[in-house]
Design a protein around this motif. Structure first.
Motif, PDB file in Angstrom:
ATOM      1  N   LYS A  14      35.298  37.895  46.992  1.00 24.66           N
ATOM      2  CA  LYS A  14      36.463  37.984  46.093  1.00 24.66           C
ATOM      3  C   LYS A  14      36.019  38.167  44.631  1.00 24.66           C
ATOM      4  CE  LYS A  14      37.836  33.961  47.548  1.00 24.66           C
ATOM      5  NZ  LYS A  14      36.785  33.742  48.561  1.00 24.66           N
ATOM      6  N   SER A  15      35.131  37.277  44.187  1.00 25.68           N
ATOM      7  CA  SER A  15      34.692  37.354  42.788  1.00 25.68           C
ATOM      8  C   SER A  15      33.898  38.633  42.545  1.00 25.68           C
ATOM      9  CB  SER A  15      33.850  36.127  42.435  1.00 25.68           C
ATOM     10  OG  SER A  15      34.592  34.950  42.684  1.00 25.68           O
ATOM     11  N   SER A  16      33.092  39.041  43.536  1.00 24.25           N
ATOM     12  CA  SER A  16      32.306  40.279  43.386  1.00 24.25           C
ATOM     13  C   SER A  16      33.233  41.485  43.222  1.00 24.25           C
ATOM     14  CB  SER A  16      31.427  40.503  44.615  1.00 24.25           C
ATOM     15  OG  SER A  16      30.583  39.411  44.820  1.00 24.25           O
ATOM     16  N   ALA A  73      33.526  36.860  36.789  1.00 22.54           N
ATOM     17  CA  ALA A  73      33.597  35.716  37.695  1.00 22.54           C
ATOM     18  C   ALA A  73      32.217  35.434  38.286  1.00 22.54           C
ATOM     19  CB  ALA A  73      34.595  36.027  38.813  1.00 22.54           C
ATOM     20  N   LYS A  74      31.928  34.140  38.439  1.00 21.28           N
ATOM     21  CA  LYS A  74      30.623  33.738  38.985  1.00 21.28           C
ATOM     22  C   LYS A  74      30.590  34.032  40.494  1.00 21.28           C
ATOM     23  CE  LYS A  74      27.709  29.694  38.944  1.00 21.28           C
ATOM     24  NZ  LYS A  74      27.912  28.554  39.783  1.00 21.28           N
ATOM     25  N   THR A  75      29.438  34.489  40.968  1.00 21.87           N
ATOM     26  CA  THR A  75      29.293  34.736  42.417  1.00 21.87           C
ATOM     27  C   THR A  75      28.003  34.075  42.889  1.00 21.87           C
ATOM     28  OG1 THR A  75      27.965  36.730  42.153  1.00 21.87           O
ATOM     29  CG2 THR A  75      30.343  37.033  42.184  1.00 21.87           C
ATOM     30  N   THR A 113      31.819  28.975  45.656  1.00 19.87           N
ATOM     31  CA  THR A 113      31.371  29.180  44.280  1.00 19.87           C
ATOM     32  C   THR A 113      32.538  29.099  43.305  1.00 19.87           C
ATOM     33  OG1 THR A 113      29.768  30.680  45.236  1.00 19.87           O
ATOM     34  CG2 THR A 113      30.009  30.737  42.838  1.00 19.87           C
ATOM     35  N   THR A 114      33.620  29.788  43.618  1.00 22.61           N
ATOM     36  CA  THR A 114      34.804  29.727  42.746  1.00 22.61           C
ATOM     37  C   THR A 114      35.529  28.425  43.074  1.00 22.61           C
ATOM     38  OG1 THR A 114      34.932  32.118  42.862  1.00 22.61           O
ATOM     39  CG2 THR A 114      36.902  30.975  42.072  1.00 22.61           C
ATOM     40  N   THR A 115      35.776  27.625  42.038  1.00 19.00           N
ATOM     41  CA  THR A 115      36.365  26.316  42.314  1.00 19.00           C
ATOM     42  C   THR A 115      37.805  26.188  41.812  1.00 19.00           C
ATOM     43  OG1 THR A 115      35.341  25.542  40.291  1.00 19.00           O
ATOM     44  CG2 THR A 115      34.176  25.051  42.352  1.00 19.00           C
ATOM     45  N   LEU A 129      43.637  37.861  39.965  1.00 14.94           N
ATOM     46  CA  LEU A 129      43.591  36.400  40.076  1.00 14.94           C
ATOM     47  C   LEU A 129      42.563  35.995  41.139  1.00 14.94           C
ATOM     48  CD1 LEU A 129      46.887  34.273  40.189  1.00 14.94           C
ATOM     49  CD2 LEU A 129      44.651  33.413  40.777  1.00 14.94           C
ATOM     50  N   ASP A 130      41.479  35.407  40.680  1.00 16.56           N
ATOM     51  CA  ASP A 130      40.417  34.967  41.600  1.00 16.56           C
ATOM     52  C   ASP A 130      40.802  33.601  42.166  1.00 16.56           C
ATOM     53  OD1 ASP A 130      38.053  34.990  42.979  1.00 16.56           O
ATOM     54  OD2 ASP A 130      36.756  34.572  41.264  1.00 16.56           O
ATOM     55  N   THR A 131      40.454  33.379  43.431  1.00 16.77           N
ATOM     56  CA  THR A 131      40.819  32.099  44.058  1.00 16.77           C
ATOM     57  C   THR A 131      39.609  31.514  44.787  1.00 16.77           C
ATOM     58  OG1 THR A 131      41.474  33.142  46.147  1.00 16.77           O
ATOM     59  CG2 THR A 131      43.181  32.898  44.488  1.00 16.77           C
TER      60      THR A 131
HETATM   61 MG   LIG Z   1      34.368  33.434  44.204  1.00 19.05          MG
END
Ligand SMILES: [Mg+2]
Ligand SMILES: Nc1nc2c(ncn2[C@@H]2O[C@H](COP(=O)(O)OP(=O)(O)OP(=O)(O)O)[C@@H](O)[C@H]2O)c(=O)[nH]1
Length: 354
Positions: A212-214, A225-227, A240-242, A256-258
């Protein structure tokens, strides 16, 4: 572009905000939720905002809801970059948390998790997860919130038999666009972009490690976004995504990253798993018995269609699982009601005999 517009501000929001357009009130959009503090984007810049006493009171009265990511809010600013949320503007759409069986409680509706969403991208990492059941569950949930979806099969560059799987997904989810992508080689990213037009808010859903973040980073052409790498052994992500976070991209789209969802449950009140399974429900309506369970009854059109190859077996099995879970929840509600009635009867009896 004006800063608020970068976050999707348009005339309809202006109209909704107009009653608050008095001194010292400004509009802002929630971009990230913390425990008590929220991040919000305003015309003046990023703010850290908290819920005001008056909003808490309105929530207690049941006339308002607490804000979630994506909400447009009325803010009373104070200090430097701080403020309090006085009201939440009416939502265009709401994505709810699934009601899972594991949590042991039944709610009429899951808690709201994001608001004012135009589209959901459902990501499935096909290098590790070739079952389409997870996708089916996400689609069922989004369907109950009337949020359109696009299914994205990620990591196409390292997965095998990708075209076959994409064809199977298209066949199974006829009403949903299916895209094959790879964020590392940028395969299919142009296609994803066409679903993320200027001013639209697009939520990205999927298991941890699905990419998702990638995907957001490649769409943004920046490391927003961090991956981090998935576990080599089983492809499990590392969560990774909190927190849910809204990113305004240069292109004008809002992504919107989740955090990865572990379990995808279903609604508590729906009778059947709804129109994602439109083929199955069409046949189900023709069964001889209206309460047919599609397992053993005579005159079952669903099993007939299955036998004749009109319904996919995996989809049929998934349908039965989701149906059972939904009925399980209804059964719980029913039992709770019966218990309450019993307690009322006992109390009544005690009053009569003492
Ligand atoms: Mg993520
Ligand atoms: N080959 C390949 N690797 C990918 C792709 N997308 C993501 N990855 C890798 O998969 C790992 C997980 O990606 P993330 O973007 O962190 O996954 P996520 O869905 O955001 O995961 P959570 O934040 O834990 O929910 C990283 O090592 C990425 O480099 C892709 O399309 N192709």
């Amino acid at each position: 572009m004006e800063r608020l517009q970068k976050y999707g501000w348009e005339d309809s929001w202006k109209n909704l905000f107009s009653p608050y357009e008095q001194e010292q009130r400004i509009p802002a959009r929630i971009t990230r939720e913390g425990k008590n503090l929220f991040h919000a984007a305003s015309a003046a810049g990023d703010l850290l905002v908290e819920i005001s006493g008056s909003l808490s009171y309105l929530v207690q009265l049941g006339v308002s809801e607490y804000p979630v990511v994506g909400d447009w809010c009325v803010i009373a600013p104070h200090g430097t970059n701080r403020g309090s949320i006085e009201a939440v503007l009416p939502r265009k759409s709401v994505l709810h948390r699934p009601v899972t069986r594991e949590d042991g409680r039944t709610r009429k509706q899951g808690k709201a998790v994001a608001a004012n969403i135009d589209l959901a991208l459902i990501l499935i990492d096909i290098a590790f997860d070739r079952s389409l059941r997870r996708a089916e569950r996400f689609l069922t949930l989004l369907n109950s919130d009337a949020i359109p979806a696009v299914l994205i099969l990620t990591k196409a560059g390292i997965a095998e038999h990708t075209e076959e799987l994409a064809a199977a997904a298209k066949e199974r989810f006829k009403q949903v666009p299916v895209l094959l992508t790879d964020s590392l080689t940028a395969q299919g990213i142009g296609d994803v972009q066409t679903y993320c037009p200027v001013g639209n808010t697009v939520i990205v859903l999927g298991a941890s490690g699905a990419g998702k973040s990638s995907l957001i980073n490649v769409l943004a052409a920046a490391d927003l976004a961090k991956t981090s790498e998935v576990r080599g052994s089983d492809g499990e992500g590392r969560h990774t995504t909190t927190a849910r976070q809204l990113f305004a991209l240069q292109s004008g789209a809002l992504l919107l990253d989740t955090p990865g969802i572990r379990a995808v449950g279903t609604w508590g009140t729906q009778e059947t798993p709804s129109t994602t399974f439109s083929d199955i429900t069409t046949y189900a309506r023709r069964c001889r018995f209206s309460d047919c369970t599609h397992t053993s009854e005579p005159g079952c059109e669903v099993r007939k269609a299955l036998k004749e190859g009109f319904i996919d077996r995996d989809s049929y099995e998934n349908y039965l699982i989701l149906k059972e879970e939904t009925l399980g929840k209804e059964e719980l509600i029913h039992r709770k009601r019966e218990k309450e009635k019993d307690i009322a009867r006992i109390k009544y009896h005690m009053r009569r005999t003492h």
